[in-house]
Design a protein around this motif. Structure first.
Motif, PDB file in Angstrom:
ATOM      1  N   GLN A1799       0.868  -1.223   0.102  1.00 39.90           N
ATOM      2  CA  GLN A1799      -0.125  -0.085   0.135  1.00 39.90           C
ATOM      3  C   GLN A1799       0.776   1.286   0.075  1.00 39.90           C
ATOM      4  O   GLN A1799       0.554   2.239  -0.636  1.00 39.90           O
ATOM      5  N   VAL A1800       1.909   1.214   0.761  1.00 44.78           N
ATOM      6  CA  VAL A1800       2.727   2.445   0.760  1.00 44.78           C
ATOM      7  C   VAL A1800       4.286   2.105   0.961  1.00 44.78           C
ATOM      8  O   VAL A1800       4.476   1.205   1.677  1.00 44.78           O
ATOM      9  N   ILE A1801       5.284   2.766   0.612  1.00 48.17           N
ATOM     10  CA  ILE A1801       6.656   2.727   0.614  1.00 48.17           C
ATOM     11  C   ILE A1801       7.083   4.367   1.110  1.00 48.17           C
ATOM     12  O   ILE A1801       6.816   5.045   0.133  1.00 48.17           O
ATOM     13  N   ARG A1802       7.247   4.490   2.423  1.00 46.35           N
ATOM     14  CA  ARG A1802       7.728   5.835   3.020  1.00 46.35           C
ATOM     15  C   ARG A1802       9.143   6.028   2.321  1.00 46.35           C
ATOM     16  O   ARG A1802      10.091   5.446   2.816  1.00 46.35           O
ATOM     17  N   LEU A1803       9.438   7.167   1.770  1.00 45.07           N
ATOM     18  CA  LEU A1803      10.643   7.624   1.516  1.00 45.07           C
ATOM     19  C   LEU A1803      11.120   9.237   2.004  1.00 45.07           C
ATOM     20  O   LEU A1803      11.726   9.655   1.146  1.00 45.07           O
ATOM     21  N   TRP A1804      10.564   9.389   2.804  1.00 45.61           N
ATOM     22  CA  TRP A1804      10.695  10.826   3.265  1.00 45.61           C
ATOM     23  C   TRP A1804      12.138  11.115   3.869  1.00 45.61           C
ATOM     24  O   TRP A1804      12.766  10.169   4.443  1.00 45.61           O
ATOM     25  N   ASP A1824       5.681   7.316  -1.153  1.00 50.96           N
ATOM     26  CA  ASP A1824       5.188   8.444  -0.194  1.00 50.96           C
ATOM     27  C   ASP A1824       6.582   9.298   0.358  1.00 50.96           C
ATOM     28  O   ASP A1824       7.272   8.932   0.979  1.00 50.96           O
ATOM     29  N   PHE A1825       6.473  10.665  -0.302  1.00 52.14           N
ATOM     30  CA  PHE A1825       7.842  11.387   0.083  1.00 52.14           C
ATOM     31  C   PHE A1825       7.398  12.405   1.180  1.00 52.14           C
ATOM     32  O   PHE A1825       8.306  13.197   1.334  1.00 52.14           O
ATOM     33  N   ALA A1826       6.249  12.507   1.633  1.00 49.53           N
ATOM     34  CA  ALA A1826       5.909  13.461   2.537  1.00 49.53           C
ATOM     35  C   ALA A1826       6.125  13.339   3.840  1.00 49.53           C
ATOM     36  O   ALA A1826       6.493  12.209   4.432  1.00 49.53           O
ATOM     37  N   PHE A1827       6.070  14.298   4.604  1.00 49.91           N
ATOM     38  CA  PHE A1827       6.682  14.208   5.945  1.00 49.91           C
ATOM     39  C   PHE A1827       5.457  13.485   6.985  1.00 49.91           C
ATOM     40  O   PHE A1827       5.766  12.631   7.485  1.00 49.91           O
ATOM     41  N   PHE A1828       4.222  13.826   6.687  1.00 50.45           N
ATOM     42  CA  PHE A1828       3.247  13.164   7.306  1.00 50.45           C
ATOM     43  C   PHE A1828       2.818  12.143   6.419  1.00 50.45           C
ATOM     44  O   PHE A1828       2.527  12.425   5.042  1.00 50.45           O
ATOM     45  N   HIS A1829       2.218  11.009   6.774  1.00 51.25           N
ATOM     46  CA  HIS A1829       2.047   9.872   6.092  1.00 51.25           C
ATOM     47  C   HIS A1829       0.628   9.796   5.645  1.00 51.25           C
ATOM     48  O   HIS A1829      -0.348  10.187   6.524  1.00 51.25           O
TER      49      HIS A1829
END
Length: 1838
Positions: A1799-1804, A1824-1829
């Protein structure tokens, strides 16, 4: 010849005739007057005017000498006659008496002066005779006498040299002129621009003198020269020297000279006219004032006025403030009028001033001359002339030459004079160097001068202090001239006798003369003022310190009148030095302590200033002050406090200033950057930098820098050992100055950057500079921009760039010329001459090993120049870039460059833009490069004048250039920015290509090597060209993209190109936008370039990525902005039938009729390969909804139908029969009640409907009721979304009433607030229990009966949640009393604000009204929540109630409540109180209740506030609950005694299964009670003691009892301050707990020994293991990994915030049930990535991986991307704060594209540019590159 011609030459006769021809009437009147009886008009009408005038003159002359003389006098007196002709006429034929005598003239001028001040008289009448009053000759005689009087007066005033301060009157010295430099606007006639010296030997070679100050080009208009110089430079002396020179006859062009000083003019209080200024304040004529003034007016161009001290003018004057010829005004107003030509037009004006903001009254064309004082030779010349004794002269010169600092001070002429005076006293009897040592500072010079002027060294303290007080008072009041009344007589005699004061007479007004006094120099007055501040006992330290300030000398913009106290701080600093200590002590006759105190106060004030951030001028001022103190510690403090970059802008820069700065920098440790911009420099000021080793960057930018400046700089550069950057820009340096610099540069081996911008250099100078490059091994950049360089020189420079290995870039563009060089480690050896060929081959090999960038833009190169350039480049190095844009190559030149490109070793870009290429030239260039194997990109656009060729290295050269191959960074589908080595791109855009050009074009393209991208957009191919190109396309090889946009295509082109799907194998995507004329054909992006050697880094995962292209990739046909009629739809579908699948069709046609939609849907079954159909931005009718619903029900291949707002349609088709769960959505389509039944009738036919979305329609309450009635017959197995349909409470109640008829509903939720949501979730089978959530429904009392009836009938409803439904306390009471059921359970949860305020008693009272038995009560005031579970039917046992009441001890008014509670809570099994405030009464009631609850199994008191008395009640009640199975007393703010009380309630709890005492403040005694109690809790399954700080002691106690808990399954000891000792013992004990499933020991420093102990015997049923922040290392992690490998039940692992670098667990068997792994901040790097990802593959149930805040890079991302497709259940990966770049993110996106369910890979916070992140996320939203998920929510029910 006539008599007139005998006495007047022809030219003068012509002048006289011309003059009288302008006044024929006047001449006729005069002839009639002198010849009354003769008529000259008759018979002369035919003659011309000049002939008539000549005839009349002959007649007048024939009357005799007397008549002629009278006529000539009339001409001169009554007409405007030029002066030269007038003198000639009067001297030849004037009156015999000549000029009148002085007495006569004076007498005659008396009455006339009362009328006017002009020289000309009014024209006399024709009848009168000539005026006999005053002849012209008499006036000329008066002027002649006045001019002689002026010279005599000037000779008397300035003939002898004025004595300096204390200089003996007999000392007559020759004048030594200072250095002068022309400033802006005007330069001399016969001199070069630049420096002008005051003697015939100038530095620039011009024969000039100070007399050239008035030799300017301004021959018309005002001639104004402003002489600028700082105090002491000799401005006044030079002005007086001009006066003396004029008196001696040097200034021949001037008849009159007037000299004024503004300090004297300030004393004149009344307004003056110009004659009063000249005659009353300077020198009055003996007679004939008006005649003299008129003569001066007529000869104004021979009048010079000198104004000294312009900066001292008191009055202000605007640019427009002037006075008329006869108007009075202030002195400054008169000065302004003179400068602007309003008075004495044509006169010459010289003004002296200190540097500052010049008055606005000065004309803009005024010449500016800078006065710089003395250089070395002038100092020696002055000293040689000062000392008449030869022996003293030699000694003085030796002292100066030995003391550089003294010599630099003598650059100021006033100081040079003071120094000579001091040496005159000190030299006799002193050893060499002793005298100059006493003159180290300016202040010491003045102190020694005072001693020298004192008889026998005796200091008259009283007179000196009195004189000092006078000096300070004058400075404070702005007074520099004193009257006799200002100075006591004795002090006056003292000052004049010692040469400290000077006296002179001034005119304060007409007829008023006064003797005044002044200090011999302004600096002397400042010295005495400072002396008073230091020596006077009346001045305390605080007053003294207030004078230690820095007055910014940033005067060119801000300050027009410098302050009189500007140099006072410098003298105060000098007097604070140790060298002046004895002088002050002698003067003050005080002890040394008193003197030292004042000196220390000044030094301390300077120390504070030294640490501040100051502007450039203040820095210079402070340098002078610090230098005067001679304090090395203070100088060091200031030097270290200076910033690394020190700018100086817009103020004059003298040698003395720079020397003061250099002296400070010698105390600095760190290097410094000096930047001088807009600072007019003294020509010799760079000499002050000699030996300054701390300057790293030095930059000068000023038009005032000339050859003399360059020569001085060249002498200093070799001595500056740390200099790395040199800038000299915007100067006027010529070949002479450059030659000096070129000779000096080889002596600067550490230079890294040299800039000679904007210096008007010619070809030879540029070449000379470039030749020096070989002598500068460290040089990185040479900037020669904005100079005069020819094409021939440019080609010479290219040859140098090719042959010199150190050069890596030559850039020339219009005025820019920059050469960049390589660092020494990259430099190839310079070519050495070698006779053998082997040496030359070696040199060529070395040249090939480097690379060169060559940019020759807008240089007017032609074909011939290109041939020379090619010859130079063929034997040169690799070329990273060659830019020849903006030249004149045309077709032939571009072709030759393209042909030669493969042999030129170009590895980057060849730019031939803007060179006049034609359409024919396009084919020539294309043919020239068609076989080039290194061509990567060819871009030609004739419209934009673009011709750019991009190359890559040859295969044999890639080893050396592999590091330069960029990774893939652009994700634009059509045109990737970087290409692999084997592919090329050709863009022929906007070139006017037509269909007839295609055959020739395709022929050239067939020979192209590895053509991948072809762009023919912006041409004129048309449909014919598209058809030809479709036929030619298979023969062009495997392309990756073809752009045919903007070629005038019709819809037929789209159908032609669609046919290419079946003939062109590489074609996967065709995008056609009809109106925008965008036509793009491309292959699949995911398989592009994956087989190329340079496309991906050599990661271990690369082999896996090569398999990505083997998948079956869908083809896509996109047709937008195109009208589609049924016939066009039919033709399109027939064309697509032949396309291989899978196929995606995307259409956008504005408006699509029902007929066209029906035709489209009718053809879809004939497209079995179709996987997706989209209609975007296409307007549909309401009937389309039923067409789509019918199609969905009839076509079993349709998996999803989504219609949004009748504007967007998406149809997904199943690829196989195994895919289940159809979805249908009609959102925002305006559905109302009338549409519900027809729609449901169509949907009943669906065999597999999983989700139905009808949100954002207009159903309303009626439509919803109708839908709920039809719902049981619609086969929905998933969810129904009815949000945003305009419903009210009626629909919510209707839902409750409908639930009994909907057997497959398992959950429903309604929110009538801001969310407006309405969801119903189904199951495939009939559900036994249902859940209902109602939020913000605004129920009132009238709704309660209906709600209760619905709840009573819905017997399958087991859980009801009412959130903020405006349900009051009374409403809830009514609802509980009305709900009845035959049997079963109902859980009611109420969330209302009043729940948090009501209190426990009120809430329990509500429970008494329930109609069923209450089995669970949960109260949370903070969450405003009350939960009650009811059991039906209600059972009552009066005997048991009576028995329980007998144990109650409650007050009477609460006994009824207790009785009611016991009746309703007979079966209570759970009581939960969290975040509530319990009063004592409530605690007592709970005590009674607890005593009566025999079936209570669970009790929770968490985060509550209870008094000690209340805790005692609760503890007593709990002590009787012997059947408790769960007890939660966590997070209560208890004291030690309260803890003991509650611990007592644990006694006898042998049935307890769960105990939570988190954050319970367990101490020594309570811990002992706990362990004692635990020993009896043999059924305990869960123990939570986190955040209690039990330490090692508590851990040891627990370790002793844990083996006695055989049923223990969960233990949480997090954050308990357990160390190594306690951890080891716990590990040994826990290994004996065989049924343990959850173990949490995080935030304890247990370390590796505990991990090793746990690894020896981990329980086999372990599900959760948490060890974050446990100080584990690689050893402990590896041991745990080995022990956990193959664990069949493990679901969660957390090893976060441990240092696991190289110690990540390695699995062989894997963990089959692992869902969550947390490795945040574990120092994991790329090296660990491979084994880590191997572990993940062995965990098939893994859902969440946390790897944030580690050291993972692109290699780790590649490993993760490789395994992502194999992890089917993975939902979330957290890679925040790692080192992954855009390339790594692209790899992850590719991994996601292979069907992963993530569903998501966080890359912030990874090093990914924002634009790249945006492109990546647009392509793959799960990144997802944002600070907030912002994780996308999955549809509920999925």
């Amino acid at each position: 010849m006539d008599p007139i011609s005998l006495q007047l030459d022809t030219e003068n006769l012509g002048w006289l005739v011309s003059l009288l021809s302008e006044h024929p009437e006047w001449l006729s009147a005069k002839v009639k007057f002198f010849l009354p009886n003769k008529d000259l008009g008759s018979g002369n009408e035919a003659l011309e005017l000049r002939q008539t005038v000549s005839l009349q003159l002959r007649e007048l002359h024939a009357q005799g000498t007397a008549t002629w003389q009278e006529f000539i006098n009339c001409v001169c007196m009554e007409l405007d006659v030029p002066l030269d002709l007038e003198v000639l006429l009067l001297s030849t034929w004037g009156h015999g008496e000549g000029f009148p005598s002085p007495s006569e003239a004076d007498e005659e001028s008396q009455p006339e002066s009362q009328l006017h001040h002009g020289l000309k008289r009014p024209h006399q009448s024709c009848e009168s005779s000539p005026c006999p009053k005053q002849s012209r000759k008499q006036q000329l005689e008066l002027a002649k006498k006045y001019l002689q009087l002026l010279r005599t007066s000037a000779r008397q005033r300035y003939g002898d040299k004025l004595p300096g301060p204390g200089q003996p009157l007999s000392s007559r010295q020759a004048y030594v002129p200072p250095i002068l430099q022309w400033g802006r606007t005007t330069a001399p006639f016969d001199t070069q621009e630049g420096v002008m010296m005051g003697d015939p030997k100038t530095e620039d070679g011009a024969d000039m003198s100070i007399w050239d100050l008035v030799n300017t080009r301004a021959e018309k208009g005002p001639r104004v020269t402003v002489l600028l110089g700082k105090a002491g430079m000799g401005k006044t002396t030079l002005a007086r020297r001009l006066c003396q020179g004029w008196a001696d006859g040097h200034l021949h062009r001037f008849q009159a000279l007037f000299f004024f000083e503004f300090r004297q003019l300030n004393l004149v209080t009344s307004f003056l006219t110009l004659p009063q200024l000249l005659f009353d304040l300077y020198l009055s004529p003996e007679a004939g004032r008006d005649a003299v003034f008129q003569y001066l007016e007529e000869n104004a161009n021979e009048v010079l006025l000198i104004f000294d001290g312009l900066e001292e003018a008191l009055a202000s004057c605007s640019s427009g403030e002037t006075v008329g010829p006869e108007d009075p005004g202030s002195a400054l107003a008169l000065f302004a009028s003179l400068c602007r030509g309003k008075l004495l037009p044509g006169c010459w004006v010289i003004a002296t001033s200190r540097p500052g903001k010049l008055p606005a009254c000065l004309p803009t064309e005024a010449a500016i001359v800078h006065m710089w004082g003395f250089d070395g030779p002038r100092v020696e010349e002055y000293v040689g002339r000062f000392f008449s004794d030869e022996l003293l002269q030699k000694s003085a010169l030796a002292e100066l030459r030995a003391n550089r600092h003294l010599q630099s001070m003598c650059a100021v002429p006033a100081l040079c004079q003071v120094a000579c005076l001091c040496l005159c006293r000190l030299l006799p009897g002193s050893s060499p160097g002793q005298s100059s040592a006493l003159l180290s500072t300016v202040t010491q010079n003045y102190a020694q001068m005072v001693l020298a002027l004192s008889p026998r060294g005796y200091l008259d303290a009283e007179s000196l202090l009195g004189l000092s007080e006078l000096a300070l008072l004058g400075l404070q009041t702005g007074k520099v001239i004193f009257s006799a009344g200002d100075i006591p007589p004795s002090m006056m005699v003292f000052g004049i006798a010692r040469g400290l004061l000077t006296s002179f007479c001034i005119y304060t007004g007409p007829g008023h003369q006064e003797t005044v006094y002044a200090f011999t120099h302004h600096s002397l007055q400042e010295f005495f003022a400072a002396l008073y501040l230091m020596a006077s006992p009346k001045v305390d330290k605080d007053t003294l310190v207030r004078y230690v300030t820095l007055n910014s000398r940033w005067l060119l913009r801000t300050k027009s009148r410098p302050g009189l106290l500007d140099h006072l701080p410098t003298f105060l600093a000098g007097l604070a030095s140790r060298a002046c200590h004895s002088f002050l002590s002698r003067l003050m006759q005080k002890d040394e302590v008193w003197v030292g105190t004042k000196q220390a106060a000044v030094v301390q004030a300077l120390r504070k200033l030294a640490t501040r951030r100051l502007t450039g001028p203040k820095v210079v001022e402070l340098c002078h002050c610090v230098g005067e103190t001679q304090e090395a510690e203070l100088a060091g403090l200031m030097a270290q406090s200076l910033p690394d970059q020190l700018p100086f802008h817009n103020f004059p820069l003298t040698y003395v200033d720079l020397a003061a700065l250099t002296n400070i920098l010698r105390h600095r440790d760190a290097p410094i950057h000096l930047d001088f911009e807009g600072c007019p420099p003294e020509p010799r000021c760079p000499e002050a930098l000699a030996g300054c080793g701390k300057v790293e960057n030095l930059s000068f930018k000023s038009r005032k820098c000339g050859d003399a400046f360059a020569e001085a700089l060249s002498r200093s550069l070799p001595t500056m050992g740390s200099l790395k950057k040199l800038g000299l820009a915007g100067s006027k340096i010529t070949a002479r100055g450059i030659s000096h610099l070129v000779q000096a540069l080889p002596s600067c081996p550490y230079l890294e950057e040299v800039s000679f911008q904007d210096n008007q250099l010619k070809d030879q100078e540029v070449l000379n500079i470039v030749e020096v490059l070989s002598c500068l091994p460290q040089l990185r950049k040479l900037d020669l921009s904005r100079n005069n360089v020819s094409v021939t020189t440019l080609l010479c420079l290219t040859k140098v760039a090719v042959t010199r290995p150190s050069i890596k870039m030559l850039q020339v563009r219009k005025e820019d010329l920059v050469i960049l060089l390589s660092p020494p480690t990259e430099n190839a050896a310079e070519p050495q001459g070698s006779p053998d060929l082997q040496g030359n081959a070696s040199q060529r090999k070395e040249a090939r090993g480097r690379s060169l960038t060559l940019r020759l833009q807008n240089c007017q190169l032609t074909v011939q120049d290109v041939e020379m350039l090619i010859a130079q480049l063929q034997e040169g190095p690799h070329l990273d870039e060659v830019d020849l844009s903006g030249n004149q190559l045309e077709d032939e030149g571009c072709q030759r460059m393209a042909e030669a490109a493969p042999q030129l070793h170009i590895t980057g870009k060849l730019d031939l833009s803007d060179n006049g290429l034609s359409v024919a030239g396009v084919h020539r260039v294309l043919s020239a490069v068609s076989t080039c194997r290194t061509l990567a990109d060819l871009h030609i656009s004739l419209l934009h004048k673009t011709v750019v060729l991009t190359f890559v290295p040859k295969m044999e050269e890639q080893e050396g250039t592999q590091g330069r191959v960029p990774v893939l960074d652009s994700l634009v589908p059509q045109m990737p920015s970087e290409l692999p080595l084997h592919s090329s791109r050709i863009r022929l855009t906007y070139c006017g290509l037509q269909a007839q050009h295609l055959e020739q074009l395709c022929t050239a393209l067939r020979g192209s090597c590895s053509l991948s991208h072809l762009d023919l957009s912006g041409n004129a191919l048309g449909d014919e060209g598209a058809t030809q190109l479709a036929q030619q396309l298979p023969g062009l090889g495997t392309l990756q993209s073809l752009n045919l946009s903007e070629n005038g295509f019709s819809l037929d082109t789209a159908f032609s190109l669609a046919q290419c799907f079946s003939t062109v194998q590489w074609l996967f995507h065709v995008n056609v936008s009809f109106e925008s004329q965008v036509v793009i054909m491309r292959g699949d992006r995911r398989t592009r370039d994956l087989s190329a050697g340079g496309s991906l880094p050599e990661f271990p995962a690369r082999a896996q990525f090569l398999r990505f292209g083997q998948r079956c990739i869908p083809r896509s046909f996109c047709l937008t902005e195109c009208p589609l009629e049924p016939l066009s739809v039919t033709r399109l579908c027939e064309t697509l039938e032949k396309c291989p699948g899978p196929l995606e069709v995307k259409l956008s046609c504005g408006v699509l009729s029902d007929q066209s939609l029906d035709a489209l849907l009718g053809h879809l079954p004939q497209l079995p390969q179709l996987s997706l159909l989209q209609l975007n931005q296409t307007e549909l009718s309401p009937g389309s909804l039923f067409l789509l619903a019918n199609f969905f029900s009839l076509c079993p291949r349709v998996q999803k139908v989504d219609l949004r707002s009748l504007y967007h349609v998406t149809l997904h088709f199943r690829s196989n029969e195994e895919q289940k769960g159809g979805r249908c959505g009609f959102t925002g389509c305006g559905l109302s009640q009338e549409h519900v039944e027809p729609l449901c009738k169509l949907l009943r036919k669906c065999e597999d409907l999983s989700q139905l979305d009808l949100s954002a329609n207009q159903l309303g309450d009626d439509g919803l009721r109708c839908l709920l009635e039809c719902l049981p017959r619609v086969p929905i197995s998933g969810s129904l979304d009815l949000s945003h349909n305009g419903i009210s409470q009626e629909s919510a109640l209707c839902l409750v009433e409908t639930l009994p008829s909907c057997s497959r509903v398992r959950e429903a939720s309604v929110n009538l607030g801001s969310q407006k949501s309405f969801w119903i979730h189904f199951s495939q089978q009939e559900e036994a229990g249902k859940m209902l959530r109602l939020s913000e429904c605004s129920f009132g009392p009238e709704h309660m009966p209906r709600l209760a009836t619905g709840l009573s009938q819905a017997q399958q409803l087991t859980e009801l949640t009412l959130t903020r439904c405006c349900l009051g306390l009374q409403d809830l009471t009514v609802l509980l009393s009305l709900v009845t059921r035959p049997e079963g359970l109902l859980s009611l949860r109420v969330e209302e604000p009043w729940v948090g305020r009501a209190g426990v008693l009120a809430l329990l009272k509500i429970c008494t009204q329930a109609s069923g038995n209450i089995t669970e009560i949960s109260i949370s005031e903070t969450q405003q929540q009350l939960c009650i579970q009811l059991e039906f039917p209600r059972q009552e046992n009066p005997e048991a109630v009576a028995l329980r009441l007998s144990h109650c001890d409650l007050e009477t008014h609460h006994s009824l409540l207790v009785r009611q509670l016991m009746e309703t809570c007979t079966r209570l099994q759970q009581l939960s109180l969290s975040q509530v405030n319990l009063c004592d009464v409530s605690s007592l009631l709970l005590q009674s209740l607890l005593l009566a609850l025999s079936e209570l199994k669970k009790f929770r008191l968490a985060s509550c506030r209870v008094s000690s008395q209340g805790l005692a009640h609760l503890a007593f009640g709990l002590s009787h609950c012997h059947h408790l199975e769960e007890l939660d007393l966590s997070n209560n703010p208890l004291g030690k005694e309260d803890t003991k009380v509650l611990m007592g309630a644990l006694e006898g709890k042998c049935w307890l299964k769960r105990l939570d005492l988190s954050n319970f403040l367990l101490g020594g005694p309570t811990l002992a009670v706990l362990t004692e109690g635990l020993s009896h809790m043999t059924r305990l399954q869960s123990l939570c003691l986190s955040y209690n700080q039990i330490g090692d002691t508590g851990a040891q106690h627990l370790a002793a009892v844990l083996p006695g808990l055989p049923e223990l399954r969960k233990i949480d000891l997090s954050a308990n301050n357990i160390g190594l000792a306690g951890g080891v013992q716990l590990a040994e004990s826990l290994t004996l707990c065989k049924h343990l499933e959850e173990l949490k020991l995080g935030c304890n420093a247990v370390g590796n020994p505990t991990a090793l102990g746990l690894a020896q015997g981990l329980p086999q049923h372990l599900r959760v293991l948490h060890l974050p922040s446990s100080r584990l290392g690689p050893e402990g992690a590896l041991s745990l990994g080995q022990a956990l490998d193959g664990c069949p039940h493990l679901e969660e692992i957390s090893l976060a915030e441990n240092s696991l670098a190289g110690g990540v667990p390695h699995f062989r068997q894997g963990l089959p049930l692992l869902r969550h792994i947390d490795l945040v901040s574990c120092d994991i790097d790329n090296q660990t990535a491979k084994p880590l990802t191997a572990n993940f593959v062995l965990c098939p149930a893994l859902e969440e991986i946390l790897l944030s805040w580690n050291l993972l890079g692109d290699e780790a991302a590649a490993e993760l991307a490789r395994v992502l497709p194999r992890m089917g259940r993975l939902k979330r990966v957290d890679l925040e704060k790692n080192r992954i770049t855009a390339h790594g993110a692209w790899l992850l996106a590719e991994g996601l594209a292979q069907g992963s369910g993530i569903q998501v890979i966080r890359l912030w916070n990874n090093p990914i540019p924002a634009d790249s992140a945006q492109r990546l996320q647009s392509q793959e939203p799960r990144l997802d590159f944002a600070f907030f998920h912002n994780q996308p929510q999955a549809s509920r029910g999925t």
